[in-house]
Design a protein around this motif. Structure first.
Motif, short mmCIF file in Angstrom:
data_model
loop_
_atom_site.label_atom_id
_atom_site.label_comp_id
_atom_site.label_asym_id
_atom_site.label_seq_id
_atom_site.Cartn_x
_atom_site.Cartn_y
_atom_site.Cartn_z
N ASP A 75 -0.49 -26.29 -51.46
CA ASP A 75 0.75 -25.52 -51.36
C ASP A 75 0.50 -24.03 -51.57
N LEU A 76 -0.41 -23.69 -52.48
CA LEU A 76 -0.72 -22.27 -52.71
C LEU A 76 -1.38 -21.65 -51.48
N PHE A 77 -2.29 -22.38 -50.84
CA PHE A 77 -2.91 -21.87 -49.62
C PHE A 77 -1.88 -21.74 -48.50
N ALA A 78 -0.89 -22.65 -48.47
CA ALA A 78 0.14 -22.54 -47.44
C ALA A 78 1.00 -21.30 -47.62
N ARG A 79 1.21 -20.89 -48.86
CA ARG A 79 1.98 -19.67 -49.12
C ARG A 79 1.16 -18.43 -48.85
N ALA A 80 -0.05 -18.37 -49.44
CA ALA A 80 -0.90 -17.19 -49.24
C ALA A 80 -2.32 -17.59 -49.57
N ASP A 81 -3.25 -16.98 -48.83
CA ASP A 81 -4.66 -17.33 -49.06
C ASP A 81 -5.14 -16.90 -50.44
N TRP A 82 -4.65 -15.73 -50.91
CA TRP A 82 -5.13 -15.27 -52.21
C TRP A 82 -4.59 -16.15 -53.34
N LEU A 83 -3.34 -16.69 -53.15
CA LEU A 83 -2.82 -17.61 -54.16
C LEU A 83 -3.66 -18.90 -54.20
N GLY A 84 -4.06 -19.39 -53.04
CA GLY A 84 -4.91 -20.58 -53.01
C GLY A 84 -6.26 -20.34 -53.65
N SER A 85 -6.83 -19.15 -53.43
CA SER A 85 -8.12 -18.83 -54.04
C SER A 85 -8.01 -18.77 -55.56
N VAL A 86 -6.91 -18.14 -56.04
CA VAL A 86 -6.71 -18.08 -57.49
C VAL A 86 -6.53 -19.48 -58.07
N GLY A 87 -5.72 -20.32 -57.39
CA GLY A 87 -5.54 -21.69 -57.88
C GLY A 87 -6.83 -22.48 -57.86
N LEU A 88 -7.65 -22.28 -56.83
CA LEU A 88 -8.93 -22.98 -56.78
C LEU A 88 -9.85 -22.53 -57.90
N ALA A 89 -9.83 -21.24 -58.24
CA ALA A 89 -10.66 -20.74 -59.34
C ALA A 89 -10.21 -21.35 -60.67
N PHE A 90 -8.88 -21.40 -60.88
CA PHE A 90 -8.37 -22.01 -62.11
C PHE A 90 -8.72 -23.49 -62.18
N ALA A 91 -8.69 -24.18 -61.04
CA ALA A 91 -9.05 -25.59 -61.02
C ALA A 91 -10.53 -25.78 -61.37
N ALA A 92 -11.39 -24.85 -60.88
CA ALA A 92 -12.81 -24.94 -61.22
C ALA A 92 -13.03 -24.72 -62.71
N VAL A 93 -12.33 -23.72 -63.28
CA VAL A 93 -12.45 -23.49 -64.73
C VAL A 93 -11.96 -24.71 -65.52
N PHE A 94 -10.85 -25.30 -65.04
CA PHE A 94 -10.34 -26.50 -65.70
C PHE A 94 -11.35 -27.64 -65.64
N GLY A 95 -11.99 -27.81 -64.49
CA GLY A 95 -12.99 -28.88 -64.35
C GLY A 95 -14.18 -28.68 -65.27
N VAL A 96 -14.65 -27.42 -65.38
CA VAL A 96 -15.76 -27.15 -66.28
C VAL A 96 -15.37 -27.44 -67.73
N GLY A 97 -14.14 -27.06 -68.10
CA GLY A 97 -13.68 -27.34 -69.46
C GLY A 97 -13.58 -28.83 -69.75
N VAL A 98 -13.09 -29.60 -68.76
CA VAL A 98 -12.98 -31.05 -68.95
C VAL A 98 -14.37 -31.68 -69.12
N ILE A 99 -15.32 -31.23 -68.29
CA ILE A 99 -16.68 -31.78 -68.41
C ILE A 99 -17.27 -31.44 -69.77
N GLY A 100 -17.04 -30.20 -70.26
CA GLY A 100 -17.56 -29.83 -71.57
C GLY A 100 -16.94 -30.63 -72.70
N ILE A 101 -15.62 -30.87 -72.62
CA ILE A 101 -14.94 -31.64 -73.66
C ILE A 101 -15.42 -33.09 -73.67
N VAL A 102 -15.56 -33.66 -72.46
CA VAL A 102 -16.03 -35.05 -72.38
C VAL A 102 -17.46 -35.16 -72.93
N GLY A 103 -18.30 -34.18 -72.58
CA GLY A 103 -19.67 -34.21 -73.11
C GLY A 103 -19.71 -34.06 -74.62
N ARG A 104 -18.87 -33.19 -75.16
CA ARG A 104 -18.84 -33.02 -76.62
C ARG A 104 -18.36 -34.29 -77.32
#
Length: 339
Positions: A75-104
């Motif tokens: 939906d963010l990419f459908a509205r604007a490409d820069w919004l989709g890029s920002v959402g994708l970056a936040f999703a990547a940060v979220f994924g790294v945090g989840v992997i770190g928490i699970v590993g800990r």
């Protein structure tokens, strides 16, 4: 027969030729029953119902979260490409945090499991006097204590004894006296301080909800600090597992130790009856916190108590009794003055 009776006694040497010594007659061996076959272990399934339930629930929640995040990014990419890029970056940060928490969390659970396995191996070495098992326990404890600067001298002393000729059980006891004695002293201090804080706060607190929250928070932090002290360092899931072990240990050892000598001292001397309601509640809450701390020590300690005595309730909560006796004397003196 007459020749045998009239014959004088003579002395013979075993080395003389022609003299044979008959072997001693041994009693017949009793018929021993045949050894019974070892009992067959109970057959266990690979997964319990609880494991299947939580695995399925966790998988569904993970899939739902992934689909929701994917739909949001689309939906963010459908509205604007820069919004989709920002959402994708936040999703990547979220994924790294989840992997770190699970590993800990996985690392914390592994540390707790290693402590339990180390305690079981030490108990086996004490029971069977197995030198290789005891030496492995000592080496694992040295690795566990290598990050603790307060145990540097103890580690050096124990390392010098590993090459000596010592029985397995004695080596485990030596390891306990060398490495566990300083940690046990710190653990007793932690439990005693926590019991005193709970006693004071619950005695002056105006509301029961505040008492309950403070007692639970103190019990949680005390268990975590004891686990960190003995090398456990659990995460959130590890703390849940550790709390379950502590409660199980309390249930096995008699609940809240109603028959302990310290509790009998309070009830037998009538101290609780001469205290005010709030002060008596504070003393009882402090004793329960101390009992919980002793159970946490038994669960988080990597070695069973063999060479060193296990801490008792009177060792960590004696100050509460002295304070209760003094307050009871003061309240009794005030009552006599008023009369």
């Amino acid at each position: 027969m007459s020749e045998t009776r009239g014959r004088r006694p003579e002395i013979f040497r075993l080395e003389e030729a022609g003299l044979t010594v008959a072997p001693p007659e041994l009693p017949p061996e009793p018929d021993l029953p045949e050894a019974l076959p070892p009992p067959r272990p109970r057959r266990r399934f690979g997964f319990s119902l609880g494991t299947l339930f939580w695995t399925g629930l966790g998988g569904l929640v993970s899939l739902g979260t992934g689909l929701a995040v994917s739909k949001l990014i689309e939906d963010l990419f459908a509205r604007a490409d820069w919004l989709g890029s920002v959402g994708l970056a936040f999703a990547a940060v979220f994924g790294v945090g989840v992997i770190g928490i699970v590993g800990r969390e996985a690392l914390g659970l592994a540390r707790l499991s290693s402590l339990d396995a180390l305690r079981d191996r030490a108990a086996d070495a004490l029971a069977t006097d197995d030198r290789p098992t005891a030496e492995g326990v000592a080496k694992d404890l040295l690795k566990l204590a290598q990050d603790n600067p307060a145990l540097a001298r103890a580690r050096g002393d124990l390392s010098t004894h590993l090459g000596a000729i010592i029985d397995g059980a004695d080596l485990v006891r030596l390891t306990e006296r060398t490495l566990m004695a300083p940690l046990d002293a710190q653990a007793r201090a932690l439990v005693s301080d926590a019991a005193k804080r709970v006693s004071v706060v619950t005695a002056v607190s105006p509301r029961a909800a505040v008492d309950l929250f403070f007692v639970l928070y103190t019990a949680f932090t005390l268990t975590r600090r004891l686990a960190d002290l003995y090398g456990g360092r659990p995460g959130l899931l590890g703390m849940i597992r550790l709390a379950r072990h502590v409660l199980s240990h309390l249930a096995v050892t008699g609940g809240m130790a109603a028959g302990d000598s310290l509790v009998q001292q309070i009830l037998g001397h009538g101290i609780a009856a001469r205290l005010s309601a709030r002060l008596g509640e504070g003393v009882v809450n402090g004793l329960l916190t101390a009992r919980l701390g002793l159970a946490a020590i038994a669960v988080t300690r990597p070695l069973p108590f063999a060479a060193l005595p296990a801490p008792r309730l009177s060792d960590v909560a004696a100050g509460l009794i002295r304070r209760a006796e003094e307050d009871a004397k003061v309240s009794r003196a005030k009552g006599r003055t008023e009369t």
